[in-house]
Scaffold this active site. Sequence first.
Site, PDB file in Angstrom:
ATOM      1  CG  ASN A   1      28.235 106.936  27.202  1.00  0.00           C
ATOM      2  OD1 ASN A   1      28.322 105.763  26.748  1.00  0.00           O
ATOM      3  ND2 ASN A   1      29.037 107.620  27.855  1.00  0.00           N
TER       4      ASN A   1
ATOM      5  CG  HIS B   1      36.399 102.503  28.795  1.00  0.00           C
ATOM      6  ND1 HIS B   1      35.267 102.405  28.239  1.00  0.00           N
ATOM      7  CD2 HIS B   1      36.302 103.668  29.429  1.00  0.00           C
ATOM      8  CE1 HIS B   1      34.469 103.381  28.442  1.00  0.00           C
ATOM      9  NE2 HIS B   1      35.067 103.989  29.072  1.00  0.00           N
ATOM     10  CG  ASP B   2      35.826 104.149  33.752  1.00  0.00           C
ATOM     11  OD1 ASP B   2      35.279 104.016  32.619  1.00  0.00           O
ATOM     12  OD2 ASP B   2      35.750 105.031  34.314  1.00  0.00           O
ATOM     13  CB  THR B   3      32.375 101.133  31.090  1.00  0.00           C
ATOM     14  OG1 THR B   3      32.316 102.417  31.393  1.00  0.00           O
ATOM     15  CG2 THR B   3      31.277 100.508  30.821  1.00  0.00           C
TER      16      THR B   3
ATOM     17  N   GLY C   1      37.101 107.055  29.573  1.00  0.00           N
ATOM     18  CA  GLY C   1      37.555 106.844  28.027  1.00  0.00           C
ATOM     19  C   GLY C   1      37.848 108.286  27.432  1.00  0.00           C
TER      20      GLY C   1
END
Length: 468
Positions: free
Chosen positions: A279, A218-220, A63
Amino acid sequence: MASTLINEKITLNEIHRFKNGATKQGKYYCWDVDQLLAEILIGLQKAKRAGITKCSLGIDTWGVDYCFLNQEGQRVGDAIAYRDSRTEQAPALFATKMPLTKLYAKTGIQIQPFNTIFQLLVEEPERVDQAATLLFMPDYLNYCLTGQKFTERTIASTSQLLNLETKTWDEEILQILGLTKDIFAPLIEPGTSVGSIQIEKFSDFDLPEVEVVAVASHDTASAVLATPGKSTENWAYLSSGTWSLLGLEKSNPLASPQAFAQNYTNEAGINDTTRFLKNIMGMWLIQEVARNFNQQYSFAEFVTLAQQEPAFAQFIDVNDLVFLHPDNMIEALKNYTVMTQQKIPATPGQLARAIYDNLALCYAHELEQLQHLTNMPIDILYIVGGGSQNEFLNQLTADCSQIKISAGPIEATAIGNVVMQMLAKKIFKNLQEARNIIQQSFPSKVFTPSETKVPLVQYKNFLKEQIK
């Protein structure tokens, strides 16, 4: 990765893998986005050689980072990486213009110095003056392939520029940054078709016929999509990779003062859900230690060495900003223990043990915070991503948190990416059906808590002392 659905099981086959990293370009650490695009094209060419003549394609990335385009649609300068030190003082500077508590109430996004909002605050004026459009990393790569400019919502939500209530760009924040919403491409939802690859533009490559789909980019967001939780369970997720993202999938955001105090974030998920998460520095710590040892030890060897060391020999706040991008992670860990008057981890095994112990303690502590903030019990934690392969850390986490853990799938981000494409094509009726298929396609391993004594209370007291 190439994927299809055969006999109610998702296949996943690696076509092409390549390294990505930020390097110093002049004043800043930057991404080589031209090389990233070239590698994508190489992967597609390999896919065609493997017999894939027609497919859809989804791109997900980390991100917050972005590219500027000028009026002619060309990129303005390099894509500066979020680990660059230019934003270290940016939150404090922004706080002189708007209280951070107000910023959080507006956006629900945790205060991290690398957020897009703070990158834009310290941008060089000449770059901004040339910029007609801002595209986040996956949107920029989609644009390079198709010529179409869009902003996918899950990646946009990481920027700290979207208003929680209006679900669009917050004009008061943009005014502080000296920008208008015209700089952004239209917002689209995951599952939207972006367009076809302009094959004629890439005549040096033999490409298949490709439709580009904006996935949960977004990869997450993709990793959470691939988390095989059931609607009948009270479950949380831990997307374990370079970063560890621990949280819940919620129907509504939670931007309370308590959530602000604990630095929890509300990022967009699919189907209008919210990823309420924390995070945590994650596998970055051991990745950097491995790099500092010139890759002498594999991650499996670090685990073996760690298991030979005494447990919980020191406490470390893995989220301390000294670990964000140090010149040398080994020295950063040693210096931290010197500053906090603890035993210094000297050997590879001691360093690895310190990392794994404190990640597990951090996960357990944040699981408590998560349940307290949301008033929701958590009965099972799904660990997905590359870090889910670390069985030693999985068991440590189960012991520290006293919560059952299901580990896998490993390639959660890639799976979430392809499943979003399948959802867009109506291959699955809904998300839960897709998650059920994921669970039967990719076996998981369960870890149950043991009665091993862990110093969680002492760890929490240590964190309080560091805050003081």
